[in-house]
Design a protein around this motif. Sequence first.
Motif, PDB file in Angstrom:
ATOM      1  N   LEU A   8       0.817  -1.209   0.000  1.00  0.00           N
ATOM      2  CA  LEU A   8       0.000   0.000   0.000  1.00  0.00           C
ATOM      3  C   LEU A   8       0.855   1.266   0.000  1.00  0.00           C
ATOM      4  O   LEU A   8       0.532   2.246  -0.673  1.00  0.00           O
ATOM      5  CB  LEU A   8      -0.920   0.006   1.226  1.00  0.00           C
ATOM      6  CG  LEU A   8      -1.796   1.247   1.405  1.00  0.00           C
ATOM      7  CD1 LEU A   8      -2.754   1.411   0.227  1.00  0.00           C
ATOM      8  CD2 LEU A   8      -2.571   1.174   2.715  1.00  0.00           C
ATOM      9  N   GLU A  68     -12.251   3.742  12.295  1.00  0.00           N
ATOM     10  CA  GLU A  68     -11.750   2.705  11.407  1.00  0.00           C
ATOM     11  C   GLU A  68     -11.152   1.532  12.184  1.00  0.00           C
ATOM     12  O   GLU A  68     -10.869   1.641  13.376  1.00  0.00           O
ATOM     13  CB  GLU A  68     -10.660   3.285  10.474  1.00  0.00           C
ATOM     14  CG  GLU A  68     -11.082   4.522   9.713  1.00  0.00           C
ATOM     15  CD  GLU A  68     -12.173   4.247   8.676  1.00  0.00           C
ATOM     16  OE1 GLU A  68     -12.481   3.062   8.437  1.00  0.00           O
ATOM     17  OE2 GLU A  68     -12.703   5.214   8.109  1.00  0.00           O
ATOM     18  N   VAL A  84      -5.968  -1.307  11.096  1.00  0.00           N
ATOM     19  CA  VAL A  84      -5.162  -1.219   9.874  1.00  0.00           C
ATOM     20  C   VAL A  84      -5.438   0.095   9.149  1.00  0.00           C
ATOM     21  O   VAL A  84      -4.509   0.832   8.782  1.00  0.00           O
ATOM     22  CB  VAL A  84      -5.438  -2.414   8.941  1.00  0.00           C
ATOM     23  CG1 VAL A  84      -4.696  -2.245   7.614  1.00  0.00           C
ATOM     24  CG2 VAL A  84      -5.016  -3.721   9.614  1.00  0.00           C
ATOM     25  N   LEU A  85      -6.703   0.416   8.959  1.00  0.00           N
ATOM     26  CA  LEU A  85      -7.044   1.654   8.261  1.00  0.00           C
ATOM     27  C   LEU A  85      -6.658   2.888   9.080  1.00  0.00           C
ATOM     28  O   LEU A  85      -6.297   3.923   8.512  1.00  0.00           O
ATOM     29  CB  LEU A  85      -8.542   1.688   7.936  1.00  0.00           C
ATOM     30  CG  LEU A  85      -8.989   0.766   6.802  1.00  0.00           C
ATOM     31  CD1 LEU A  85     -10.498   0.844   6.622  1.00  0.00           C
ATOM     32  CD2 LEU A  85      -8.302   1.118   5.490  1.00  0.00           C
ATOM     33  N   VAL A  94      -3.286   4.285   8.280  1.00  0.00           N
ATOM     34  CA  VAL A  94      -3.091   5.001   7.012  1.00  0.00           C
ATOM     35  C   VAL A  94      -2.793   6.474   7.272  1.00  0.00           C
ATOM     36  O   VAL A  94      -1.976   7.089   6.575  1.00  0.00           O
ATOM     37  CB  VAL A  94      -4.332   4.842   6.099  1.00  0.00           C
ATOM     38  CG1 VAL A  94      -4.237   5.771   4.894  1.00  0.00           C
ATOM     39  CG2 VAL A  94      -4.473   3.389   5.651  1.00  0.00           C
ATOM     40  N   PHE A  98       1.194  -3.536   5.866  1.00  0.00           N
ATOM     41  CA  PHE A  98       0.062  -3.404   4.937  1.00  0.00           C
ATOM     42  C   PHE A  98       0.000  -4.558   3.940  1.00  0.00           C
ATOM     43  O   PHE A  98      -1.081  -4.953   3.508  1.00  0.00           O
ATOM     44  CB  PHE A  98       0.132  -2.057   4.213  1.00  0.00           C
ATOM     45  CG  PHE A  98      -0.228  -0.901   5.097  1.00  0.00           C
ATOM     46  CD1 PHE A  98      -1.535  -0.683   5.486  1.00  0.00           C
ATOM     47  CD2 PHE A  98       0.752  -0.035   5.569  1.00  0.00           C
ATOM     48  CE1 PHE A  98      -1.875   0.377   6.326  1.00  0.00           C
ATOM     49  CE2 PHE A  98       0.426   1.027   6.397  1.00  0.00           C
ATOM     50  CZ  PHE A  98      -0.889   1.224   6.786  1.00  0.00           C
ATOM     51  N   ASN A 112      -1.692  -7.307   5.849  1.00  0.00           N
ATOM     52  CA  ASN A 112      -3.083  -6.999   6.211  1.00  0.00           C
ATOM     53  C   ASN A 112      -3.890  -6.486   5.020  1.00  0.00           C
ATOM     54  O   ASN A 112      -4.810  -5.684   5.176  1.00  0.00           O
ATOM     55  CB  ASN A 112      -3.090  -5.968   7.346  1.00  0.00           C
ATOM     56  CG  ASN A 112      -2.615  -6.561   8.656  1.00  0.00           C
ATOM     57  OD1 ASN A 112      -3.368  -7.249   9.347  1.00  0.00           O
ATOM     58  ND2 ASN A 112      -1.357  -6.314   8.994  1.00  0.00           N
ATOM     59  N   TYR A 113      -3.548  -6.981   3.869  1.00  0.00           N
ATOM     60  CA  TYR A 113      -4.171  -6.564   2.610  1.00  0.00           C
ATOM     61  C   TYR A 113      -5.692  -6.638   2.670  1.00  0.00           C
ATOM     62  O   TYR A 113      -6.402  -5.737   2.196  1.00  0.00           O
ATOM     63  CB  TYR A 113      -3.632  -7.454   1.496  1.00  0.00           C
ATOM     64  CG  TYR A 113      -4.278  -7.284   0.146  1.00  0.00           C
ATOM     65  CD1 TYR A 113      -4.088  -6.114  -0.593  1.00  0.00           C
ATOM     66  CD2 TYR A 113      -5.049  -8.306  -0.407  1.00  0.00           C
ATOM     67  CE1 TYR A 113      -4.661  -5.967  -1.848  1.00  0.00           C
ATOM     68  CE2 TYR A 113      -5.626  -8.165  -1.654  1.00  0.00           C
ATOM     69  CZ  TYR A 113      -5.432  -7.000  -2.374  1.00  0.00           C
ATOM     70  OH  TYR A 113      -6.005  -6.863  -3.618  1.00  0.00           O
ATOM     71  N   TRP A 123      -7.706  -3.512   3.878  1.00  0.00           N
ATOM     72  CA  TRP A 123      -7.721  -2.212   3.193  1.00  0.00           C
ATOM     73  C   TRP A 123      -8.025  -2.290   1.703  1.00  0.00           C
ATOM     74  O   TRP A 123      -8.304  -1.272   1.068  1.00  0.00           O
ATOM     75  CB  TRP A 123      -6.383  -1.487   3.405  1.00  0.00           C
ATOM     76  CG  TRP A 123      -5.145  -2.163   2.875  1.00  0.00           C
ATOM     77  CD1 TRP A 123      -4.262  -2.915   3.571  1.00  0.00           C
ATOM     78  CD2 TRP A 123      -4.657  -2.138   1.525  1.00  0.00           C
ATOM     79  NE1 TRP A 123      -3.248  -3.369   2.763  1.00  0.00           N
ATOM     80  CE2 TRP A 123      -3.471  -2.894   1.494  1.00  0.00           C
ATOM     81  CE3 TRP A 123      -5.102  -1.550   0.343  1.00  0.00           C
ATOM     82  CZ2 TRP A 123      -2.716  -3.088   0.328  1.00  0.00           C
ATOM     83  CZ3 TRP A 123      -4.359  -1.740  -0.826  1.00  0.00           C
ATOM     84  CH2 TRP A 123      -3.192  -2.498  -0.824  1.00  0.00           C
ATOM     85  N   LYS A 124      -8.010  -3.468   1.122  1.00  0.00           N
ATOM     86  CA  LYS A 124      -8.088  -3.613  -0.328  1.00  0.00           C
ATOM     87  C   LYS A 124      -9.339  -3.008  -0.951  1.00  0.00           C
ATOM     88  O   LYS A 124      -9.314  -2.608  -2.129  1.00  0.00           O
ATOM     89  CB  LYS A 124      -7.982  -5.093  -0.726  1.00  0.00           C
ATOM     90  CG  LYS A 124      -9.116  -5.974  -0.231  1.00  0.00           C
ATOM     91  CD  LYS A 124      -8.844  -7.432  -0.584  1.00  0.00           C
ATOM     92  CE  LYS A 124      -9.948  -8.353  -0.078  1.00  0.00           C
ATOM     93  NZ  LYS A 124     -11.234  -8.144  -0.774  1.00  0.00           N
ATOM     94  N   ASP A 162     -10.905  -0.243   0.130  1.00  0.00           N
ATOM     95  CA  ASP A 162     -11.094   1.133   0.605  1.00  0.00           C
ATOM     96  C   ASP A 162     -10.111   2.122  -0.021  1.00  0.00           C
ATOM     97  O   ASP A 162      -9.745   3.112   0.600  1.00  0.00           O
ATOM     98  CB  ASP A 162     -10.946   1.186   2.130  1.00  0.00           C
ATOM     99  CG  ASP A 162     -12.090   0.501   2.848  1.00  0.00           C
ATOM    100  OD1 ASP A 162     -13.201   1.051   2.825  1.00  0.00           O
ATOM    101  OD2 ASP A 162     -11.865  -0.575   3.434  1.00  0.00           O
ATOM    102  N   ILE A 212      -8.681   5.711   1.382  1.00  0.00           N
ATOM    103  CA  ILE A 212      -7.267   5.725   1.751  1.00  0.00           C
ATOM    104  C   ILE A 212      -6.505   6.792   0.980  1.00  0.00           C
ATOM    105  O   ILE A 212      -5.683   7.527   1.540  1.00  0.00           O
ATOM    106  CB  ILE A 212      -6.643   4.331   1.514  1.00  0.00           C
ATOM    107  CG1 ILE A 212      -7.168   3.349   2.566  1.00  0.00           C
ATOM    108  CG2 ILE A 212      -5.126   4.396   1.537  1.00  0.00           C
ATOM    109  CD1 ILE A 212      -6.817   1.907   2.291  1.00  0.00           C
TER     110      ILE A 212
END
Length: 288
Positions: free
Chosen positions: A47, A175, A178-179, A182, A250, A253-254, A257-258, A260, A264
């Motif tokens: 990411l 969030e 993980v998010l 960001v 990231f 932890n794909y 967030w993949k 979003d 992001i």
Amino acid sequence: MSSPTSISQPVSGRFRHVVGELDRAVANSTPGAPSEISEVPPHKRDLVAKLIEENQDVWKELINNKFCRAMKESTRGDHHVLRGFEWYMMQDYYYVASLIEYEAARVPKAQTANDVQTMIQRVSDTAKYTDHFFKAVTAAQPQGMGISTSTLLSTNLCEVLKKYIDLIIKAAEDENEVLSMVAMIVSLQSYYALASDLYKYSDHHDTLWYKFWAEDNFGLGKSCLQQQSGCPHSVILWRFLMTPLLSEFFIDNYRFWKDDMEKITKVFRETCKLELELWEEAWTHAQH
């Protein structure tokens, strides 16, 4: 529970805070099973690299800001740059000091024993960063920066960092973990890039900004993967990907967030602009 990454003493309070949050996120994350992500190669799940590559306009503007160029080129006797740098570091102190109140207010809202311990640890860590940085800023040279206590305590948190704190708080509350990280990507990435550029290419190693910003922030960069774009060196585009703490966090932890990327990307661009505004305000202070 993860403790803050061990880094050399004078390093930025804001930097210490962000690295501590990343340590916690890594310790608490639950990456998907290999079968869940095996179809997507690692470089597609990176990411950090993706955001930098797809948002070069705001990233280049941040990395090539005029105040950091001035720090790289200026001598110890440049009182204008020193004034701007002192203002920047005092803002750094107020950033972490302001977070103590927010972190403490979260403790009574905890829903589990683990949450209570995590939040108390956050308060403790942030207080340590604040105490450490207060001492580093006010201690007499050469151990510290030599800013008087009265000068530091009469300074107020600037509007740019108020916006930054609001953004980070909103991400933490709205969030998943993980998010929420960001919002901190730009702080880590731009600090690495800018501090490393100053550390490597400045000929003036006796300046306060070299000792208290470039040299010590670069210390963590030694474990980073250095990459350079194909653009001319005159446009500074160094990327320092923290391995494994940032980039691999990231990648692993794909799944969180993949879906979003629009949200992001908006946060990444907004934080790039806030970082740039902070350096521009330091430049403004340097001119007075």
